[in-house]
Design a protein around this motif. Structure first.
Motif, PDB file in Angstrom:
ATOM      1  N   LYS A 160      31.218  36.755 -15.069  1.00 21.99           N
ATOM      2  CA  LYS A 160      31.937  37.952 -15.223  1.00 21.99           C
ATOM      3  C   LYS A 160      31.141  39.174 -14.426  1.00 21.99           C
ATOM      4  O   LYS A 160      30.270  39.746 -15.360  1.00 21.99           O
ATOM      5  CB  LYS A 160      32.533  38.364 -16.252  1.00 21.99           C
ATOM      6  N   LYS A 161      31.154  39.352 -13.279  1.00 24.20           N
ATOM      7  CA  LYS A 161      29.945  40.083 -12.548  1.00 24.20           C
ATOM      8  C   LYS A 161      30.473  41.695 -12.778  1.00 24.20           C
ATOM      9  O   LYS A 161      30.691  42.368 -12.096  1.00 24.20           O
ATOM     10  CB  LYS A 161      30.087  39.895 -11.234  1.00 24.20           C
ATOM     11  N   TRP A 162      30.357  42.163 -14.073  1.00 23.85           N
ATOM     12  CA  TRP A 162      30.327  43.464 -14.313  1.00 23.85           C
ATOM     13  C   TRP A 162      29.333  44.371 -14.227  1.00 23.85           C
ATOM     14  O   TRP A 162      29.496  45.687 -14.031  1.00 23.85           O
ATOM     15  CB  TRP A 162      31.035  43.592 -15.838  1.00 23.85           C
ATOM     16  N   TYR A 163      28.028  43.844 -14.209  1.00 26.42           N
ATOM     17  CA  TYR A 163      27.040  44.585 -14.337  1.00 26.42           C
ATOM     18  C   TYR A 163      25.992  44.449 -12.856  1.00 26.42           C
ATOM     19  O   TYR A 163      25.898  45.538 -12.288  1.00 26.42           O
ATOM     20  CB  TYR A 163      25.966  43.885 -15.368  1.00 26.42           C
ATOM     21  N   SER A 164      25.683  43.398 -12.350  1.00 24.13           N
ATOM     22  CA  SER A 164      24.747  43.170 -11.366  1.00 24.13           C
ATOM     23  C   SER A 164      25.157  43.730 -10.045  1.00 24.13           C
ATOM     24  O   SER A 164      24.555  44.579  -9.387  1.00 24.13           O
ATOM     25  CB  SER A 164      24.430  41.941 -11.088  1.00 24.13           C
ATOM     26  N   ARG A 165      26.453  43.469  -9.658  1.00 25.32           N
ATOM     27  CA  ARG A 165      27.020  43.910  -8.440  1.00 25.32           C
ATOM     28  C   ARG A 165      27.045  45.561  -8.365  1.00 25.32           C
ATOM     29  O   ARG A 165      26.599  46.246  -7.439  1.00 25.32           O
ATOM     30  CB  ARG A 165      28.482  43.394  -8.039  1.00 25.32           C
TER      31      ARG A 165
ATOM     32  N   ILE B  39      26.980  54.098 -15.884  1.00 27.82           N
ATOM     33  CA  ILE B  39      27.617  53.943 -17.040  1.00 27.82           C
ATOM     34  C   ILE B  39      29.201  53.777 -16.922  1.00 27.82           C
ATOM     35  O   ILE B  39      29.691  52.857 -17.624  1.00 27.82           O
ATOM     36  CB  ILE B  39      26.716  54.282 -18.291  1.00 27.82           C
ATOM     37  N   GLN B  40      29.603  54.790 -16.500  1.00 28.67           N
ATOM     38  CA  GLN B  40      31.013  55.065 -16.435  1.00 28.67           C
ATOM     39  C   GLN B  40      31.582  53.808 -15.841  1.00 28.67           C
ATOM     40  O   GLN B  40      32.582  52.956 -15.971  1.00 28.67           O
ATOM     41  CB  GLN B  40      31.614  56.212 -15.776  1.00 28.67           C
ATOM     42  N   LEU B  41      31.053  53.432 -14.470  1.00 35.47           N
ATOM     43  CA  LEU B  41      31.438  52.230 -13.576  1.00 35.47           C
ATOM     44  C   LEU B  41      31.161  50.984 -14.594  1.00 35.47           C
ATOM     45  O   LEU B  41      32.202  50.177 -14.499  1.00 35.47           O
ATOM     46  CB  LEU B  41      30.704  52.290 -12.516  1.00 35.47           C
ATOM     47  N   TRP B  42      30.378  50.636 -15.089  1.00 27.08           N
ATOM     48  CA  TRP B  42      30.095  49.503 -15.893  1.00 27.08           C
ATOM     49  C   TRP B  42      31.353  49.503 -16.995  1.00 27.08           C
ATOM     50  O   TRP B  42      32.040  48.385 -17.321  1.00 27.08           O
ATOM     51  CB  TRP B  42      28.825  49.578 -16.768  1.00 27.08           C
TER      52      TRP B  42
ATOM     53  N   LEU C 238      29.467  46.105 -26.937  1.00 28.35           N
ATOM     54  CA  LEU C 238      28.848  46.397 -25.753  1.00 28.35           C
ATOM     55  C   LEU C 238      29.468  47.546 -24.767  1.00 28.35           C
ATOM     56  O   LEU C 238      28.407  48.272 -24.561  1.00 28.35           O
ATOM     57  CB  LEU C 238      29.346  45.132 -24.647  1.00 28.35           C
ATOM     58  N   TYR C 239      30.504  47.771 -25.204  1.00 24.69           N
ATOM     59  CA  TYR C 239      31.305  49.051 -24.388  1.00 24.69           C
ATOM     60  C   TYR C 239      30.357  50.307 -24.974  1.00 24.69           C
ATOM     61  O   TYR C 239      30.115  51.397 -24.187  1.00 24.69           O
ATOM     62  CB  TYR C 239      32.502  49.210 -24.617  1.00 24.69           C
TER      63      TYR C 239
END
Length: 128
Positions: free
Chosen positions: A106-111, A22-25, A42-43
């Protein structure tokens, strides 16, 4: 079940991993400037739940966050489906679909998630 190396339970390892994910997201959202002009829903929406069986072994880890975050990750949304997102700007011109801005993923999640899932696997493999 405790790890013979760190004396942490499987549940404690899973909870620590979920918090780090979660911190990385959140770091990705800030770095990519996602949701800065909005209320920051979202944050703040990230939650996790570690579900363990009767023996203390972790069965699964569930994450919850505002659903629209996945759409941002895929580059789709109102008026733009995944199938409508052509590969290049040239194909959009040829298809006569130059309407407004092109949505970009915006690949914030999947990678991050799949990389961290692999990391959890490695941690558990090393611990047990």
């Amino acid at each position: 079940m405790q790890s013979p190396k760190t004396k942490l339970s499987e549940r404690e390892i899973a909870e620590a991993w979920a918090k780090i994910t979660i911190q990385l997201w959140r770091k990705n959202l800030t770095r990519m400037k996602i949701g800065q002009n909005s209320s920051g829903d979202l944050y703040r929406s990230f939650k996790y739940k570690v579900i363990a069986g009767s023996g203390g072994n972790v069965d699964r880890i569930e994450f919850a966050f505002n659903y629209y975050g996945k759409f941002l990750d895929m580059g789709v949304g109102k008026g733009t489906t995944l199938g409508d997102r052509p590969v290049s700007r040239g194909s959009r011109v040829l298809a006569d679909k130059m309407l407004g801005q092109v949505r970009k993923p915006k690949k914030w999640y999947s990678r991050t998630f799949y990389g961290e899932a692999q990391r959890l696997f490695e941690i558990l493999q090393k611990e047990y």
